[in-house]
Design an enzyme around this catalytic site. Structure first.
Site, PDB file in Angstrom:
ATOM      1  N   GLY A  99      35.602  43.861  43.243  1.00 59.22           N
ATOM      2  CA  GLY A  99      36.729  42.976  43.482  1.00 59.22           C
ATOM      3  C   GLY A  99      37.995  43.418  42.786  1.00 59.22           C
ATOM      4  O   GLY A  99      38.332  44.613  42.754  1.00 59.22           O
ATOM      5  N   CYS A 100      38.685  42.449  42.192  1.00 63.42           N
ATOM      6  CA  CYS A 100      39.981  42.715  41.585  1.00 63.42           C
ATOM      7  C   CYS A 100      39.908  43.670  40.389  1.00 63.42           C
ATOM      8  O   CYS A 100      40.912  44.271  40.022  1.00 63.42           O
ATOM      9  CB  CYS A 100      40.628  41.400  41.149  1.00 63.42           C
ATOM     10  N   ALA A 101      38.741  43.805  39.781  1.00 60.49           N
ATOM     11  CA  ALA A 101      38.594  44.707  38.634  1.00 60.49           C
ATOM     12  C   ALA A 101      38.378  46.156  39.065  1.00 60.49           C
ATOM     13  O   ALA A 101      38.386  47.058  38.230  1.00 60.49           O
ATOM     14  CB  ALA A 101      37.426  44.259  37.752  1.00 60.49           C
TER      15      ALA A 101
END
Length: 349
Positions: A129-131
């Protein structure tokens, strides 16, 4: 598309079924501090039903197209390079994405479209995801530390729009439509003994140290529910609170372990998960908003593009004149609930 246009579109799609709920949630579009976002599909695409297979086929085709554009732009970037980097010089490809599915992974299709060597090492990363952008940079760093004469091409490709759930009236879906956009970015990382180092023509960041942290039993904070209609977003309102607890402990431990005073950090390249996340980070660190300026700018002009977003923020940071004494922290939060931190120094050309 402008945020106003997106807000009107979402209202038209949802209001005929649950007008009161939608009207109550629409202010999130105004409070997000996003002016515009880019999408890989036209507005009318969101108004009609699409099967999971149709969405994923589109993801497959468009991801290859836009990843190749990002790679070409990266390896020929006249702003940062004295001369173009040949595809044959790439020793590893890390491909990061969480917005669609493909086996074999999309890096194999990308390799077939350009003259990469057949012995390139591949590392596809899914589900971060965003990481994902920050984790991709960290894994590239690990590899070139072990192989200092090698070069890594990192590609982050996220087509969040293709996961849109037309019939999902949950609050997390409405909030997601107010935040997420599509984005693709590529970065080239060179080992300390790479023959490509003379290609760069201005100050460039180097990774000094990385750190990962994952909170146990936090899988319901962000991520996907995989349904018959596709990928259904999980997006908890607890995220800013976790910044003030879990992330605060992570970054303080990170800096303390290196005996670095927080005052030595001159800027933050933070993945802008949203306005409230950036505000919580500044609050935790007790630093002015100005230190997160590039994150706010990317959020305003692109929205949250999941893993690719931090590469956009890094791109803006690399355009500044930076002294060798400067230290920067690159950070991103993702499903898990996870936190990735990188300490960056800067080399003068």
């Amino acid at each position: 598309m402008s945020q106003t246009t997106i807000k009107t579109l979402v209202k038209d799609i949802f209001s005929n079924r649950e007008t009161r709920l939608v009207e109550r949630l629409l202010p999130v579009f105004d409070h997000a501090q996003i002016d515009r976002r880019q999408f890989a599909v036209e507005p009318d695409w969101f108004k009609t039903e699409h099967s999971f297979q149709e969405k994923n086929d589109l993801y497959h085709m468009l991801s290859i197209r836009y990843s190749l554009q990002a790679i070409d732009a990266c390896l020929t970037n006249e702003q940062f390079l004295q001369e173009a980097v040949p595809y044959e010089a790439v020793d590893m490809i890390i491909f990061v994405s969480s917005t669609g599915l493909s086996t074999p992974s999309l890096d194999t299709f990308i390799m077939s479209e350009r003259p990469f060597r057949e012995d390139v090492t591949r590392m596809p990363l899914w589900g971060l995801g965003c990481a994902g952008g920050a984790i991709g940079l960290a894994r590239a760093h690990d590899w070139i530390k072990a192989h200092p004469d090698k070069n890594v091409l990192l590609v982050c490709c996220e087509l969040c729009s293709l996961t849109f759930q037309k019939d999902d009236l949950q609050k997390s879906n409405i909030v997601g439509t107010a935040l997420f956009g599509d984005g693709v970015g590529a970065a080239l990382l060179m080992g300390d003994q790479s023959t490509l180092l003379p290609h760069s023509k201005q100050s460039k960041p180097h990774i000094i140290r990385t750190s990962s942290a994952t909170r146990k039993n936090s899988q319901n904070v962000m991520g996907w529910n995989v349904t018959n209609n596709g990928l259904e977003v999980i997006f908890s309102k607890r995220i800013p609170a976790l910044v003030r607890s879990f992330w605060q402990n992570h970054i303080q431990t990170f800096l303390n372990d290196m005996a670095i005073d927080q005052q030595s950090i001159h800027g933050f390249i933070a993945h802008p998960g949203g306005r409230k996340v950036l505000e919580a980070m500044a609050e935790v660190l007790q630093v002015p908003r100005e230190l997160f300026k590039h994150s706010h700018d990317v959020l305003r002009h692109h929205g949250n593009m999941s893993s690719a977003t931090v590469l956009y923020v890094l791109y803006y940071g690399m355009q500044e004149t930076t002294s060798e004494e400067t230290l920067t922290v690159l950070s991103a939060l993702g499903p898990g609930f996870s936190s990735e931190l990188l300490l960056l120094g800067w080399n003068e050309k």
